[in-house]
Design an enzyme around this catalytic site. Structure first.
Site, PDB file in Angstrom:
ATOM      1  N   HIS A 141      37.996  78.512  12.187  1.00  0.00           N
ATOM      2  CA  HIS A 141      39.039  78.049  13.118  1.00  0.00           C
ATOM      3  C   HIS A 141      38.585  78.227  14.566  1.00  0.00           C
ATOM      4  O   HIS A 141      38.893  79.222  15.218  1.00  0.00           O
ATOM      5  CB  HIS A 141      40.327  78.840  12.847  1.00  0.00           C
ATOM      6  CG  HIS A 141      41.530  78.341  13.582  1.00  0.00           C
ATOM      7  ND1 HIS A 141      42.776  78.905  13.416  1.00  0.00           N
ATOM      8  CD2 HIS A 141      41.700  77.344  14.482  1.00  0.00           C
ATOM      9  CE1 HIS A 141      43.657  78.265  14.179  1.00  0.00           C
ATOM     10  NE2 HIS A 141      43.028  77.333  14.844  1.00  0.00           N
ATOM     11  N   ARG A 188      43.081  85.715  25.166  1.00  0.00           N
ATOM     12  CA  ARG A 188      41.696  85.859  25.618  1.00  0.00           C
ATOM     13  C   ARG A 188      41.392  87.237  26.175  1.00  0.00           C
ATOM     14  O   ARG A 188      40.265  87.523  26.563  1.00  0.00           O
ATOM     15  CB  ARG A 188      41.396  84.802  26.680  1.00  0.00           C
ATOM     16  CG  ARG A 188      41.637  83.404  26.162  1.00  0.00           C
ATOM     17  CD  ARG A 188      41.279  82.329  27.160  1.00  0.00           C
ATOM     18  NE  ARG A 188      41.528  81.023  26.538  1.00  0.00           N
ATOM     19  CZ  ARG A 188      41.033  79.873  26.973  1.00  0.00           C
ATOM     20  NH1 ARG A 188      40.246  79.845  28.035  1.00  0.00           N
ATOM     21  NH2 ARG A 188      41.295  78.754  26.350  1.00  0.00           N
ATOM     22  N   ARG A 217      40.484  70.817  20.927  1.00  0.00           N
ATOM     23  CA  ARG A 217      41.482  71.786  21.379  1.00  0.00           C
ATOM     24  C   ARG A 217      42.863  71.408  20.844  1.00  0.00           C
ATOM     25  O   ARG A 217      43.360  70.305  21.092  1.00  0.00           O
ATOM     26  CB  ARG A 217      41.498  71.764  22.907  1.00  0.00           C
ATOM     27  CG  ARG A 217      42.359  72.836  23.509  1.00  0.00           C
ATOM     28  CD  ARG A 217      42.173  72.885  25.016  1.00  0.00           C
ATOM     29  NE  ARG A 217      42.859  74.029  25.564  1.00  0.00           N
ATOM     30  CZ  ARG A 217      42.736  74.445  26.823  1.00  0.00           C
ATOM     31  NH1 ARG A 217      41.928  73.802  27.651  1.00  0.00           N
ATOM     32  NH2 ARG A 217      43.393  75.502  27.237  1.00  0.00           N
ATOM     33  N   GLU A 270      39.896  81.815  16.063  1.00  0.00           N
ATOM     34  CA  GLU A 270      40.447  80.865  17.039  1.00  0.00           C
ATOM     35  C   GLU A 270      39.970  81.222  18.446  1.00  0.00           C
ATOM     36  O   GLU A 270      40.724  81.115  19.415  1.00  0.00           O
ATOM     37  CB  GLU A 270      41.978  80.783  16.981  1.00  0.00           C
ATOM     38  CG  GLU A 270      42.482  79.446  17.549  1.00  0.00           C
ATOM     39  CD  GLU A 270      43.981  79.208  17.384  1.00  0.00           C
ATOM     40  OE1 GLU A 270      44.687  80.094  16.915  1.00  0.00           O
ATOM     41  OE2 GLU A 270      44.415  78.093  17.707  1.00  0.00           O
ATOM     42  N   HIS A 311      46.582  81.126  11.846  1.00  0.00           N
ATOM     43  CA  HIS A 311      47.294  82.257  12.456  1.00  0.00           C
ATOM     44  C   HIS A 311      47.837  83.154  11.355  1.00  0.00           C
ATOM     45  O   HIS A 311      49.012  83.535  11.360  1.00  0.00           O
ATOM     46  CB  HIS A 311      48.415  81.756  13.380  1.00  0.00           C
ATOM     47  CG  HIS A 311      48.017  80.527  14.159  1.00  0.00           C
ATOM     48  ND1 HIS A 311      48.518  79.284  13.903  1.00  0.00           N
ATOM     49  CD2 HIS A 311      47.094  80.354  15.138  1.00  0.00           C
ATOM     50  CE1 HIS A 311      47.938  78.391  14.707  1.00  0.00           C
ATOM     51  NE2 HIS A 311      47.064  79.015  15.468  1.00  0.00           N
ATOM     52  N   TYR A 321      53.362  77.536  17.222  1.00  0.00           N
ATOM     53  CA  TYR A 321      52.257  77.643  16.255  1.00  0.00           C
ATOM     54  C   TYR A 321      52.688  78.460  15.035  1.00  0.00           C
ATOM     55  O   TYR A 321      52.511  78.049  13.884  1.00  0.00           O
ATOM     56  CB  TYR A 321      51.034  78.312  16.898  1.00  0.00           C
ATOM     57  CG  TYR A 321      50.168  77.429  17.773  1.00  0.00           C
ATOM     58  CD1 TYR A 321      50.613  76.190  18.250  1.00  0.00           C
ATOM     59  CD2 TYR A 321      48.889  77.838  18.146  1.00  0.00           C
ATOM     60  CE1 TYR A 321      49.816  75.405  19.061  1.00  0.00           C
ATOM     61  CE2 TYR A 321      48.076  77.042  18.955  1.00  0.00           C
ATOM     62  CZ  TYR A 321      48.539  75.829  19.416  1.00  0.00           C
ATOM     63  OH  TYR A 321      47.735  75.061  20.218  1.00  0.00           O
TER      64      TYR A 321
END
Lengths: 342, 342
Positions: A6, A290, A71, A284, A223, A194
């Site tokens: 992913h 991040r 993306r 991901e 996820h 999501y």
């Protein structure tokens, strides 16, 4: 080998976003509509965005190969009509293909589809065919809600989606069920939409007999499966109320979860509750989260650390999550690797 | 004492559903509209439905007091207009009040609100006032999506909702954020819509500064917080990206989770990740998952067993989850208990 199933091209050169903004402006104002040839991104630019970002982190963290798709939040299928989505998908898929050609040992592509709200999914087939046959894509991302948070498409088990499934079965490719940006103010894209979509997709499958019609259809719910593993007892109990078979028989031949869960306790729950054969390694990265976790001093999305620290996933099970399950769920990936002797 | 903060009157006499069906028929056909006086339910009937069901199970399982509100899936705020919701809410709240009068040691009421899509929330205030002042309600259920799965109301931090919050603060009552039946075919009510709403509500609060405006506002997010504890790392990371304070400072003075998670691993995750002061015992019994788990031989929703079997929640922490947190989050409950010397 460690396969990350992913990854999205979240770091594409700025020119891509500029072109997309022009395309969006062109919906209202056809004079502003850019030509395909207006978008120029060199191989060097692609190399740079990958080397400085995804590839660097893969090497730092120790993963080998990423299944790489456009993306997710930029798919934005709700914008414009089918033609807008078709042009945009073609561009994004081509970029991921080019990345896979520039870094063939590290990236293999998965395709976004030119979905558009209210448009029949079979319109996506030509792009899908091109991506598999010409670009070597090993999977697709399927958006169960191309409206971006209004949820006005039929549920996944509806015949509406069957043309996609028929092609998936023909090519023996799985779909990651992945929504895009939410344009509904109620849903934060990465913090609600999501995860909600993951839970929703699982429950749509649970209430249906989709996998009786398509015994070889395979979905990856990203996820970490949204809320599903945390509420595994609830879902087992709901299946029981609905007189469905045990979830392992009803769904787990066809549904797989990734490891995009960004803390140790979450990964521990996932791996404790879901059979190891149904878990695929993923991060991901570089995605929604991040930063560095002040509690650990490491990146939240460095999910390999959680697997490595696990006392639940040990020995051969780790190998399954890292590599073998991905090769099984993505047979075209396995084939591509074997051709290279990997 | 063991307080279950999440119980609905799911076992009300059949006459209630019959009346509701007539009310719904009356929306299209005013001649079919029932009168309030057409609904007759005796105290004996109420007693019977409670004694044979909720109270029996409370005694078998060993909980003492349930915060009892109208059946969540029957609120169905999307049906009809405000007047329909107002009449229906008044009936349902009165029944829960009567149950609390018949079994004062075991039930204390929480109110549903007469929400209606597109209608200003302040219209709910008179019912709320009546329920608190005349019926002794200690909390409310607030539906963040009265449309039933179309999510077209503003997010919870929007000023749209402030009249409710002002009254909640004035009365010092919390709200459980609880949706009702989904009329969107994409969302299974108890398997997707409920959990999605929990996650959505949490993320709406996370992206906002609602609790700066209302430092004493308190929300209970049911069903163990939807996907939130399982993705606690993700939410911590998203808060960090958004330059929000640590979640414990940003949200955990105001947001609480219940224990409606129907397997041991889920409860273990919840109690490991979320501070003990933010967890309230609940079972949502008799609710969505009524069966016996073949893996344990016990009811899925017998959540007390998971707490009892926990090696994470021990000693005083157990007392907090069972009783003290509920008394703190529901001060009117605490007061009502103290008056009785409990």
């Amino acid at each position: 080998m460690i396969i990350d199933c992913h990854g999205h091209y979240t770091t594409a050169p700025k020119a891509l976003e500029t072109w997309r903004n022009q395309q969006i402006a062109g919906i209202e104002n056809p004079g502003a509509k850019p030509r395909l040839s207006d978008l120029r991104i060199s191989d060097d630019e692609l190399r740079e965005t990958i080397q400085a970002n995804q590839l660097r982190l893969m090497q730092e963290r120790g993963s080998d190969l990423t299944i790489f798709s456009p993306r997710a939040s930029f798919m934005a299928h709700h914008i414009g009509d089918f033609e807008v989505s078709a042009t945009w998908s073609a561009i994004c898929n081509e970029l991921c293909y080019r990345v896979s050609q520039l870094f063939p040992d590290h990236f293999i592509p998965a395709a976004m589809l030119p979905q558009s709200p209210g448009v029949a999914p079979k319109t996506c087939i030509p792009e899908l065919v091109k991506c598999v046959e010409q670009y070597g894509n090993v999977g697709i991302n399927l958006n169960p809600d191309p409206s971006g948070g209004h949820w006005n498409s039929p549920p996944l088990p509806d015949r509406h989606w069957y043309p996609i499934y028929e092609k998936m079965v023909e090519y023996d490719i799985p779909a990651m069920i992945h929504v895009s940006t939410s344009c509904n103010a109620c849903f934060h894209t990465t913090g609600a939409h999501y995860l909600n979509a993951d839970t929703t997709a699982f429950m749509q499958c649970l209430t249906s007999d989709l996998f009786k019609d398509f015994p070889n259809l395979r979905f990856i719910i990203p996820h970490g499966g949204g809320a599903v593993p945390y509420h595994w007892g609830r879902f087992r109990g709901l299946a029981q109320e609905l007189k469905k078979p045990l979830l392992k028989d009803h769904l787990l031949n066809n549904i797989f979860f990734d490891t995009c869960v960004y803390h140790q306790s979450g990964i521990d729950l996932l791996t404790k509750v879901i059979p190891v054969d149904n878990i695929l390694f993923a991060s991901e990265m570089i995605g929604a989260v991040r930063g560095i976790d002040p509690e650990t001093g490491h990146y939240y999305d460095d999910t390999k650390r959680y697997i490595e620290a696990s006392t639940i996933v040990v020995g051969d099970d780790r190998h399954k999550i890292y590599e073998r399950n991905a090769r099984r769920v993505f047979p075209r990936l396995d084939k591509a690797l074997k051709i290279k002797g990997r």
